[in-house]
Design an enzyme around this catalytic site. Sequence first.
Site, PDB file in Angstrom:
ATOM      1  N   ARG A  98       0.816  -1.215   0.000  1.00  0.00           N
ATOM      2  CA  ARG A  98       0.000   0.000   0.000  1.00  0.00           C
ATOM      3  C   ARG A  98       0.846   1.260   0.000  1.00  0.00           C
ATOM      4  NH1 ARG A  98      -3.975   0.181  -2.260  1.00  0.00           N
ATOM      5  NH2 ARG A  98      -2.885   1.849  -3.292  1.00  0.00           N
ATOM      6  N   LYS A 133       2.578  25.327  -4.137  1.00  0.00           N
ATOM      7  CA  LYS A 133       1.352  24.730  -3.599  1.00  0.00           C
ATOM      8  C   LYS A 133       1.415  23.217  -3.800  1.00  0.00           C
ATOM      9  CE  LYS A 133      -1.398  28.906  -4.269  1.00  0.00           C
ATOM     10  NZ  LYS A 133      -2.564  29.521  -4.942  1.00  0.00           N
ATOM     11  N   LYS A 165       5.828  39.949  -3.626  1.00  0.00           N
ATOM     12  CA  LYS A 165       4.382  39.990  -3.809  1.00  0.00           C
ATOM     13  C   LYS A 165       3.827  41.307  -3.274  1.00  0.00           C
ATOM     14  CE  LYS A 165       3.679  34.985  -3.694  1.00  0.00           C
ATOM     15  NZ  LYS A 165       2.843  34.860  -4.900  1.00  0.00           N
ATOM     16  N   GLU A 195       5.751  40.426  -8.594  1.00  0.00           N
ATOM     17  CA  GLU A 195       4.364  40.144  -8.936  1.00  0.00           C
ATOM     18  C   GLU A 195       3.648  41.456  -9.262  1.00  0.00           C
ATOM     19  OE1 GLU A 195       1.620  37.308  -6.590  1.00  0.00           O
ATOM     20  OE2 GLU A 195       1.069  39.324  -5.921  1.00  0.00           O
ATOM     21  N   ASP A 216      -0.026  38.751 -12.658  1.00  0.00           N
ATOM     22  CA  ASP A 216      -0.910  38.044 -11.730  1.00  0.00           C
ATOM     23  C   ASP A 216      -2.373  38.338 -12.018  1.00  0.00           C
ATOM     24  OD1 ASP A 216      -1.568  36.483  -9.422  1.00  0.00           O
ATOM     25  OD2 ASP A 216      -1.909  38.347  -8.327  1.00  0.00           O
TER      26      ASP A 216
END
Length: 278
Positions: A98, A133, A165, A195, A216
């Site tokens: 597994r 992410k 940012k 950004e 962005d």
Amino acid sequence: MYDRFAVQRLIDLWLTEDVGCCDLTVQTMVSPDARGRFDVNAREPMHVAGIEIAAEVFRRYEPRLALDIRVRDGERVGKGAVLMRVEGPAQGILTAERTALNILQRLCAVATETAKYVAAIEGTKARLIDTRKTTPGLRMLEKHAVTCGGGLNHRLGLDNGVMLKDNHIAVCGGIAAALARARRQLPTLTKIEVECDRLAQVEEALAAKADVIMLDNMGLADMRTAVDLVAGRVPLEASGGIRLDTIRAIAETGVDYISTSKITQGAPPVDIGLDEPA
């Protein structure tokens, strides 16, 4: 690309989590001298990523296993392909199964989803890149899977580059001030990306000599204007709200890179099983 030493530590954590004190089912039902032979099968088409890592899970739990790896990372396989054959003490195979399949399914899923996005922008100058992410603890491996699907890696971590940012810029008092402050303290070869969500910010970042400019959540018209404004002087990255059905139009604006978290966060599981050979 991943560090084998770091992977060994991860495998120990994965096996400890799943096995606990012992595999009660295997130890009560399977004799220590029983032997098994099983194939790891692709039950649907996919891009392969993490096959050596899955093999290492089996090896780590039971070093006496014989492993015949039939594919390589980055390879596209069809439904029914045998990815690997595992043979040896049955207790070890069934206990580690597994954990090995879980990581292989996850990484193949990321590679397969990445390949879909890469195919969608084929023929344009744009290259697909990932984001930070990622699943906690699996970033190194998920980013490896992105490259197996034909994508590129953005920053591996916060220490790989500077990304200014909106909140960083606000604290520093503007793009020019933020860039100047960062440059005073950075290692020589470290790049700075800024950004921007408005064309005026693109002009400011360009004047302040940013190394990369991120567009962005801009609309297509503004992206095209930014491409004309920059005129190839620095790379442009499009980001924010990227989907499989929108990425082609974004690539056709002329940006250099397109980043999306969909290839890691949104990758649907692929089906891989451990079966007796046909």
